[in-house]
Design a protein around this motif. Sequence first.
Motif, short mmCIF file in Angstrom:
data_model
loop_
_atom_site.label_atom_id
_atom_site.label_comp_id
_atom_site.label_asym_id
_atom_site.label_seq_id
_atom_site.Cartn_x
_atom_site.Cartn_y
_atom_site.Cartn_z
N ASP A 154 -1.85 1.13 5.06
CA ASP A 154 -0.66 0.53 4.45
C ASP A 154 0.36 0.21 5.52
O ASP A 154 0.28 0.71 6.65
CB ASP A 154 -0.05 1.47 3.40
N TRP A 155 1.32 -0.63 5.15
CA TRP A 155 2.47 -0.89 6.01
C TRP A 155 3.74 -0.91 5.17
O TRP A 155 3.69 -1.25 4.00
CB TRP A 155 2.32 -2.19 6.82
N LYS A 156 4.87 -0.52 5.80
CA LYS A 156 6.12 -0.52 5.03
C LYS A 156 7.33 -0.55 5.94
O LYS A 156 7.31 -0.07 7.07
CB LYS A 156 6.20 0.68 4.10
N MET A 157 8.40 -1.12 5.40
CA MET A 157 9.75 -1.06 5.95
C MET A 157 10.62 -0.38 4.91
O MET A 157 10.67 -0.82 3.75
CB MET A 157 10.29 -2.46 6.25
N GLU A 158 11.32 0.67 5.31
CA GLU A 158 12.20 1.36 4.38
C GLU A 158 13.43 1.87 5.12
O GLU A 158 13.47 1.92 6.35
CB GLU A 158 11.47 2.53 3.70
N GLY A 180 0.80 -1.21 0.00
CA GLY A 180 0.00 0.00 0.00
C GLY A 180 0.84 1.26 0.00
O GLY A 180 2.07 1.23 0.13
N TYR A 181 0.12 2.41 -0.14
CA TYR A 181 0.77 3.71 -0.27
C TYR A 181 0.06 4.72 0.64
O TYR A 181 -0.94 4.40 1.29
CB TYR A 181 0.75 4.16 -1.73
N THR A 182 0.57 5.93 0.66
CA THR A 182 0.06 6.95 1.57
C THR A 182 -1.45 7.16 1.43
O THR A 182 -2.15 7.33 2.43
CB THR A 182 0.79 8.28 1.32
N ASP A 183 -1.94 7.14 0.20
CA ASP A 183 -3.37 7.42 -0.02
C ASP A 183 -4.20 6.15 -0.21
O ASP A 183 -5.37 6.23 -0.64
CB ASP A 183 -3.55 8.34 -1.23
N ASN A 226 -6.71 -0.67 12.05
CA ASN A 226 -6.96 -1.80 11.16
C ASN A 226 -6.32 -1.55 9.80
O ASN A 226 -6.58 -0.53 9.17
CB ASN A 226 -8.47 -2.01 11.01
N ILE A 227 -5.50 -2.49 9.33
CA ILE A 227 -4.83 -2.36 8.04
C ILE A 227 -5.26 -3.49 7.12
O ILE A 227 -5.00 -4.67 7.40
CB ILE A 227 -3.30 -2.38 8.19
N SER A 228 -5.92 -3.15 6.04
CA SER A 228 -6.35 -4.14 5.04
C SER A 228 -6.56 -3.41 3.73
O SER A 228 -7.40 -2.51 3.64
CB SER A 228 -7.64 -4.83 5.49
N ASN A 229 -5.80 -3.78 2.70
CA ASN A 229 -5.94 -3.11 1.42
C ASN A 229 -5.86 -4.10 0.27
O ASN A 229 -5.66 -5.29 0.47
CB ASN A 229 -4.89 -2.00 1.28
N ARG A 230 -6.04 -3.62 -0.93
CA ARG A 230 -6.07 -4.46 -2.12
C ARG A 230 -4.81 -4.30 -2.96
O ARG A 230 -4.76 -4.68 -4.12
CB ARG A 230 -7.29 -4.12 -3.01
#
Length: 221
Positions: free
Chosen positions: A115-119, A107-110, A190-194
């Motif tokens: 979304d979740w991320k490791m950077e 996912g992304y900011t919008d 809650n995090i859930s995206n497509r």
Amino acid sequence: MGVTVVPAAAHADVVAHWHMDEGSDASVMVDSASAGGQNNGTIVNVTTGVAGLVSGKAYSFSGETPYIEVPDHDSLDPGNAPITLTATVRTVNAPMPDDSYDVVRKGYTDTKGGDWKMEIKRNPNNHSIGRLHCSFKGVMPTGKRRTVARVAQVDIVDGRTHTLECRRTATAVHAVVDGRVFTNAKASGNISNREPVIVGAKMKGDDVLQGTLDEVIIDIG
């Protein structure tokens, strides 16, 4: 926010484990944790079959085009559950050419649903310093989205091998570098995206990792 001690994740519910042990010219990143290859990834312009950072083999990223895409699957969405992202990384020597190297994200900011991320985030005042940045954006019970992030105050853009973890619990986000833990004690919802999972970049040509990547794990629950 500060340094704290958090027990290591047990990895009892590993939903994806990419050993990255494929040989040279591989086109598929094989997930050893999912049935039927549902979380296998498509390799694009990544050099496979290089010497492993943990064991076996690993992947090398360089230039502007490499990335790996794993199709969206419900198993990769934590909802309200804890989630831990783990990766072993060795970057090329600084300075960093871009503002961040994305290691793994969904996912992304919008993105609707969070979304979740490791950077690895570049220090804006010194491009020779890069630090682990963990970010989790979820939907709170009020319906509003909240981002909870933490930067580990350790320089990891040094040509050395580092084990990185981004841990999200019900009440906090922990950024972990080689066992050193940095915490932001806030709930992220809650995090859930497509969206697909992208490994080694934000997307093709953007925030591409420069270095070697091995043993990427997603643990939910």
